[in-house]
Write an enzyme that holds these catalytic residues in place. Structure first.
Site, PDB file in Angstrom:
ATOM      1  N   PHE A 196       0.854  -1.185   0.000  1.00 34.63           N
ATOM      2  CA  PHE A 196       0.000   0.000   0.000  1.00 34.63           C
ATOM      3  C   PHE A 196       0.888   1.233   0.000  1.00 34.63           C
ATOM      4  CE2 PHE A 196      -2.964   3.113   1.913  1.00 34.63           C
ATOM      5  CZ  PHE A 196      -4.030   2.938   1.048  1.00 34.63           C
TER       6      PHE A 196
ATOM      7  N   TYR B 237       4.530  -5.779  24.776  1.00 31.67           N
ATOM      8  CA  TYR B 237       4.689  -6.423  23.479  1.00 31.67           C
ATOM      9  C   TYR B 237       4.115  -7.850  23.494  1.00 31.67           C
ATOM     10  CZ  TYR B 237       6.274  -7.244  18.789  1.00 31.67           C
ATOM     11  OH  TYR B 237       6.278  -7.503  17.447  1.00 31.67           O
TER      12      TYR B 237
ATOM     13  N   LYS C 176       0.404 -11.741  17.451  1.00 33.05           N
ATOM     14  CA  LYS C 176       1.498 -12.633  17.070  1.00 33.05           C
ATOM     15  C   LYS C 176       1.154 -14.092  17.393  1.00 33.05           C
ATOM     16  CE  LYS C 176       4.342  -9.502  15.544  1.00 33.05           C
ATOM     17  NZ  LYS C 176       4.575  -9.392  14.083  1.00 33.05           N
TER      18      LYS C 176
END
Length: 330
Positions: A73, A235, A244
């Protein structure tokens, strides 16, 4: 046009074409100095305009002579602003690859959409002899429109359950500052999984399988990161960590699907910490990265994206024999 840095929240929002040419050329020069390897011949990279995706493309093309198709993009320059960084990088890569007689194609658009998937499939049929032997999913986006429902999801980088505070460094001033992030809501957790998880990766594999454009033994690959304990709360244990986990579970699903249908495989590659738009705004991460890179340099271990992706292909995916993984198949 005079291009001056436009910086907001420690992130540079524009790019300079000369700098991007140097960056891409450095990667190409590195690969040219390495030993050629027998690897993929037709590579489709979803998110091939920057970071690990771009490095994978350079390594495959200039190291193994692969044809490459990138989906990204990115936007060209207008009368008022410069092009996006990935556009400059992709276009310069294209000129250099074609100068070496390597086929390359760039498709710019929303990789989450069915329309871009169809455009990619048409390009594969036209230019790749109808077959892809390596599909790399390296997409980084903060927003996704679900192509089946039309619902727009926006990801967040937040801890789960409790607020997170830590010292960080302002890259513009070099000063230590205290940063804090409030915990995510359930809706924000779900939205982040929708954007950054493995759902779209699965849709890409399914679309390519349905179109019959994956070769026997085709491999698909996505990238992930684990990180140290000091960033774990925001995270790995935060919203991005949930995403993730989702993409790593998707790898297991896709591995079974590709094995049963084509004798292929799907893997997650866990890579080194990287300066990204996401990592730059997470408290403690800029400070951690500064210390990490200096420490690795002193130990002779520091690598950029291009060195890692060359090793991934030559020491892991295309080294011959079984691909070495951990207990989770990463």
């Amino acid at each position: 046009m005079v291009i001056k840095p436009m910086i907001r929240n420690s992130i540079c929002l524009n790019a300079h074409p000369a700098g991007l040419r140097i960056y891409v050329q450095d990667g190409i020069d590195y690969i040219k100095k390495q030993k050629k390897f027998t690897g993929p011949k037709n590579v489709l990279i979803v998110g091939g305009s920057a970071g690990y995706g771009l490095a994978t493309r350079i390594a495959a093309a200039f190291g193994a002579g692969a044809k490459t198709l990138s989906i990204a993009f990115e936007k060209p320059a207008s009368d008022r602003r410069a092009a996006t960084a990935g556009w400059y990088a992709s276009e310069y890569f294209k000129t250099q690859a074609e100068a070496q007689g390597l086929f390359t194609e760039n498709i710019y658009g929303d990789a989450f959409s069915r329309e871009i998937k169809d455009e990619a499939i048409a390009a594969v049929k036209k230019h790749f002899g109808g077959k892809v032997d390596l599909l790399v999913y390296s997409l980084a986006s903060g927003v996704r429109t679900d192509p089946r429902t039309g619902v727009v999801y926006r990801s967040v980088l937040k801890p789960i359950g409790a607020a997170y505070s830590a010292k960080s460094v302002n890259p513009l001033t070099g000063q230590l500052e205290e940063g804090s992030i409030s915990p995510a809501t359930e809706e924000e957790i779900e939205a982040t999984i929708k954007v950054m998880g493995g759902e779209d990766w699965e849709l890409w594999v399914d679309a390519l399988l349905e179109a019959g454009v994956l070769s026997q033994g085709a491999v698909s690959l996505a990238y992930s990161y684990i990180g140290p304990d000091m960033t774990r709360a925001v995270y790995r244990d935060g919203t991005i960590g949930r995403a993730k986990e989702h993409i790593e579970n998707s790898a297991k699903v896709l591995d079974k699907k590709l094995k049963s249908s084509l004798g292929g495989a799907a893997y997650i590659s866990v890579n080194k910490a990287l300066v990204t738009r996401a990592s730059a705004v997470i408290p403690v991460v800029p400070l951690y990265l500064g210390i990490l890179f200096k420490t690795m340099e002193k130990k002779g271990l520091q690598e950029d994206c291009i060195e890692q992706m060359y090793r991934l292909m030559t020491d892991r995916l295309y080294a011959g024999g079984s691909v070495p993984t951990d207990a989770e198949g990463r």
